[in-house]
Design an enzyme around this catalytic site. Sequence first.
Site, PDB file in Angstrom:
ATOM      1  N   ASN A 123      -3.557  40.756  25.849  1.00  0.00           N
ATOM      2  CA  ASN A 123      -2.918  41.558  26.893  1.00  0.00           C
ATOM      3  C   ASN A 123      -1.448  41.156  26.947  1.00  0.00           C
ATOM      4  O   ASN A 123      -1.114  40.092  27.455  1.00  0.00           O
ATOM      5  CB  ASN A 123      -3.628  41.274  28.234  1.00  0.00           C
ATOM      6  CG  ASN A 123      -2.941  41.936  29.406  1.00  0.00           C
ATOM      7  OD1 ASN A 123      -2.069  42.782  29.229  1.00  0.00           O
ATOM      8  ND2 ASN A 123      -3.329  41.552  30.618  1.00  0.00           N
ATOM      9  N   TRP A 124      -0.617  42.012  26.393  1.00  0.00           N
ATOM     10  CA  TRP A 124       0.814  41.660  26.301  1.00  0.00           C
ATOM     11  C   TRP A 124       1.544  41.810  27.638  1.00  0.00           C
ATOM     12  O   TRP A 124       2.692  41.418  27.749  1.00  0.00           O
ATOM     13  CB  TRP A 124       1.511  42.540  25.238  1.00  0.00           C
ATOM     14  CG  TRP A 124       1.093  42.280  23.837  1.00  0.00           C
ATOM     15  CD1 TRP A 124       0.046  41.500  23.395  1.00  0.00           C
ATOM     16  CD2 TRP A 124       1.730  42.780  22.649  1.00  0.00           C
ATOM     17  NE1 TRP A 124      -0.011  41.503  22.025  1.00  0.00           N
ATOM     18  CE2 TRP A 124       1.017  42.289  21.531  1.00  0.00           C
ATOM     19  CE3 TRP A 124       2.831  43.612  22.418  1.00  0.00           C
ATOM     20  CZ2 TRP A 124       1.362  42.591  20.218  1.00  0.00           C
ATOM     21  CZ3 TRP A 124       3.178  43.921  21.107  1.00  0.00           C
ATOM     22  CH2 TRP A 124       2.453  43.406  20.024  1.00  0.00           C
ATOM     23  N   LYS A 125       0.893  42.460  28.608  1.00  0.00           N
ATOM     24  CA  LYS A 125       1.521  42.713  29.914  1.00  0.00           C
ATOM     25  C   LYS A 125       2.876  43.410  29.707  1.00  0.00           C
ATOM     26  O   LYS A 125       3.011  44.211  28.789  1.00  0.00           O
ATOM     27  CB  LYS A 125       1.641  41.408  30.703  1.00  0.00           C
ATOM     28  CG  LYS A 125       0.298  40.668  30.774  1.00  0.00           C
ATOM     29  CD  LYS A 125       0.252  39.568  31.763  1.00  0.00           C
ATOM     30  CE  LYS A 125      -1.138  38.944  31.735  1.00  0.00           C
ATOM     31  NZ  LYS A 125      -1.315  37.908  32.737  1.00  0.00           N
ATOM     32  N   HIS A 133      -7.328  44.961  36.031  1.00  0.00           N
ATOM     33  CA  HIS A 133      -6.739  43.635  35.851  1.00  0.00           C
ATOM     34  C   HIS A 133      -6.250  43.141  37.214  1.00  0.00           C
ATOM     35  O   HIS A 133      -5.757  43.933  38.025  1.00  0.00           O
ATOM     36  CB  HIS A 133      -5.572  43.700  34.854  1.00  0.00           C
ATOM     37  CG  HIS A 133      -5.061  42.331  34.511  1.00  0.00           C
ATOM     38  ND1 HIS A 133      -4.213  41.641  35.340  1.00  0.00           N
ATOM     39  CD2 HIS A 133      -5.321  41.522  33.454  1.00  0.00           C
ATOM     40  CE1 HIS A 133      -3.964  40.453  34.793  1.00  0.00           C
ATOM     41  NE2 HIS A 133      -4.627  40.364  33.649  1.00  0.00           N
ATOM     42  N   GLU A 167      -3.668  41.715  38.197  1.00  0.00           N
ATOM     43  CA  GLU A 167      -2.282  42.046  38.544  1.00  0.00           C
ATOM     44  C   GLU A 167      -2.170  43.494  39.005  1.00  0.00           C
ATOM     45  O   GLU A 167      -1.385  43.819  39.895  1.00  0.00           O
ATOM     46  CB  GLU A 167      -1.363  41.763  37.340  1.00  0.00           C
ATOM     47  CG  GLU A 167      -1.146  40.260  37.170  1.00  0.00           C
ATOM     48  CD  GLU A 167      -0.934  39.802  35.738  1.00  0.00           C
ATOM     49  OE1 GLU A 167      -0.631  40.638  34.865  1.00  0.00           O
ATOM     50  OE2 GLU A 167      -1.100  38.588  35.487  1.00  0.00           O
ATOM     51  N   GLU A 227     -11.977  37.035  34.765  1.00  0.00           N
ATOM     52  CA  GLU A 227     -10.693  36.336  34.809  1.00  0.00           C
ATOM     53  C   GLU A 227     -10.478  35.787  36.219  1.00  0.00           C
ATOM     54  O   GLU A 227     -10.039  36.532  37.116  1.00  0.00           O
ATOM     55  CB  GLU A 227      -9.545  37.295  34.478  1.00  0.00           C
ATOM     56  CG  GLU A 227      -9.628  37.907  33.111  1.00  0.00           C
ATOM     57  CD  GLU A 227      -8.262  38.348  32.612  1.00  0.00           C
ATOM     58  OE1 GLU A 227      -7.867  37.899  31.536  1.00  0.00           O
ATOM     59  OE2 GLU A 227      -7.586  39.119  33.313  1.00  0.00           O
ATOM     60  N   GLY A 262      -2.212  32.908  34.007  1.00  0.00           N
ATOM     61  CA  GLY A 262      -0.792  32.567  33.887  1.00  0.00           C
ATOM     62  C   GLY A 262      -0.410  31.267  34.571  1.00  0.00           C
ATOM     63  O   GLY A 262       0.762  30.961  34.725  1.00  0.00           O
ATOM     64  N   SER A 298      -5.452  31.736  31.111  1.00  0.00           N
ATOM     65  CA  SER A 298      -4.901  30.549  30.438  1.00  0.00           C
ATOM     66  C   SER A 298      -5.706  30.108  29.221  1.00  0.00           C
ATOM     67  O   SER A 298      -5.835  28.918  28.964  1.00  0.00           O
ATOM     68  CB  SER A 298      -4.741  29.398  31.438  1.00  0.00           C
ATOM     69  OG  SER A 298      -3.798  29.746  32.427  1.00  0.00           O
ATOM     70  N   GLY A 328      -3.618  36.435  27.646  1.00  0.00           N
ATOM     71  CA  GLY A 328      -2.306  36.917  28.059  1.00  0.00           C
ATOM     72  C   GLY A 328      -1.218  36.224  27.266  1.00  0.00           C
ATOM     73  O   GLY A 328      -0.975  36.527  26.097  1.00  0.00           O
ATOM     74  N   GLY A 329      -0.587  35.236  27.877  1.00  0.00           N
ATOM     75  CA  GLY A 329       0.572  34.549  27.301  1.00  0.00           C
ATOM     76  C   GLY A 329       0.412  34.178  25.830  1.00  0.00           C
ATOM     77  O   GLY A 329       1.308  34.444  25.014  1.00  0.00           O
TER      78      GLY A 329
HETATM   79  P1  PGA Z   1      -3.017  34.386  30.643  1.00  0.00           P
HETATM   80  O1  PGA Z   1      -3.362  35.881  31.107  1.00  0.00           O
HETATM   81  O2  PGA Z   1      -3.772  34.125  29.372  1.00  0.00           O
HETATM   82  O3  PGA Z   1      -1.536  34.382  30.446  1.00  0.00           O
HETATM   83  O4  PGA Z   1      -3.458  33.473  31.755  1.00  0.00           O
HETATM   84  C1  PGA Z   1      -4.650  36.390  30.964  1.00  0.00           C
HETATM   85  C2  PGA Z   1      -4.695  37.797  31.513  1.00  0.00           C
HETATM   86  O5  PGA Z   1      -4.037  38.054  32.533  1.00  0.00           O
HETATM   87  O6  PGA Z   1      -5.370  38.683  30.966  1.00  0.00           O
END
Ligand code: PGA
Length: 267
Positions: free
Chosen positions: A17-19, A104, A106, A176, A182, A221, A242-243
């Site tokens: 997930n590149w956000k 998600h 967010e 999640e 994050g 994470s 994500g990251g």
């Molecule tokens: P993260 O994000 O790996 O940066 O914690 C995961 C996600 O939000 O899907």
Amino acid sequence: MTRKTKLNPRRPLVAGNWKMHRTASDTRALIQDIVKRVERVANIDLVVCPPFTSLAAAHETLGRHSILALGAQTMHQAKEGAFTGEISGPMLREFGVRYVILGHSERRQYDNETNEKVAAKAIAAVGYHLRPIVCVGETLSQRESGDTEAVIDSQIHTSLAGFPPEQIEELVIAYEPVWAIGTGKVATPKQANDVHHQIRKLLVKLFGPKGADIRILYGGSVKPDNAVDLMSQPDIDGALVGGASLDARAFFDIIEAARPKRATDHD
Ligand code: PGA
């Protein structure tokens, strides 16, 4: 309308997930770097979810027969209409998109993507031959007050209300924990597996024995150094990253951790 790919039950899946990261031109380079590393990887499904504006560049760079599938980070449930700023399923399909992340945390937090909306979007997604990755997860205060089980139960029930049972092989769930996204704070393998186990039981209650085959990804994470322990848990079928998915090397290491070690494990 489209060719339907037969999925092996619980074949591992890793999605990046590149956000809101990477312009279209940066996307080409990152996709090339990832493809170079994963070219020979087998027995696993791989997905990257760049921002909408990068989908065309990603699609072009990937070509038609790539090992990497494309995903979007959300979509609107309607086919078209007066919904300023939104993107529909058919628009995504035109760029070769096969998966869509829904609910998600967010988007739940900043864009009011409620369980009810997630349910409507998930039903619409499969109608457009997009595989929904439905996200659930508790906040830190919910975990600390002992409400994790109740929160997950209600998110699963409401977000999957009305989902067509004959389409469950298209469905992917991502657990999640919001406090792990994050933050660098990762759930312990046991904490994660316990919730995955609970989700699997809920899916069986909702959809019958075949519900047990729905893939459940862990997210929050996930990094190369914790991926092996998480991915070896019996109820964890892959990762939503994500990251670390923005770094081709780290993403590849996570993919390696999620891959079945024997070809016969999942095929
Ligand atoms: P993260 O994000 O790996 O940066 O914690 C995961 C996600 O939000 O899907």
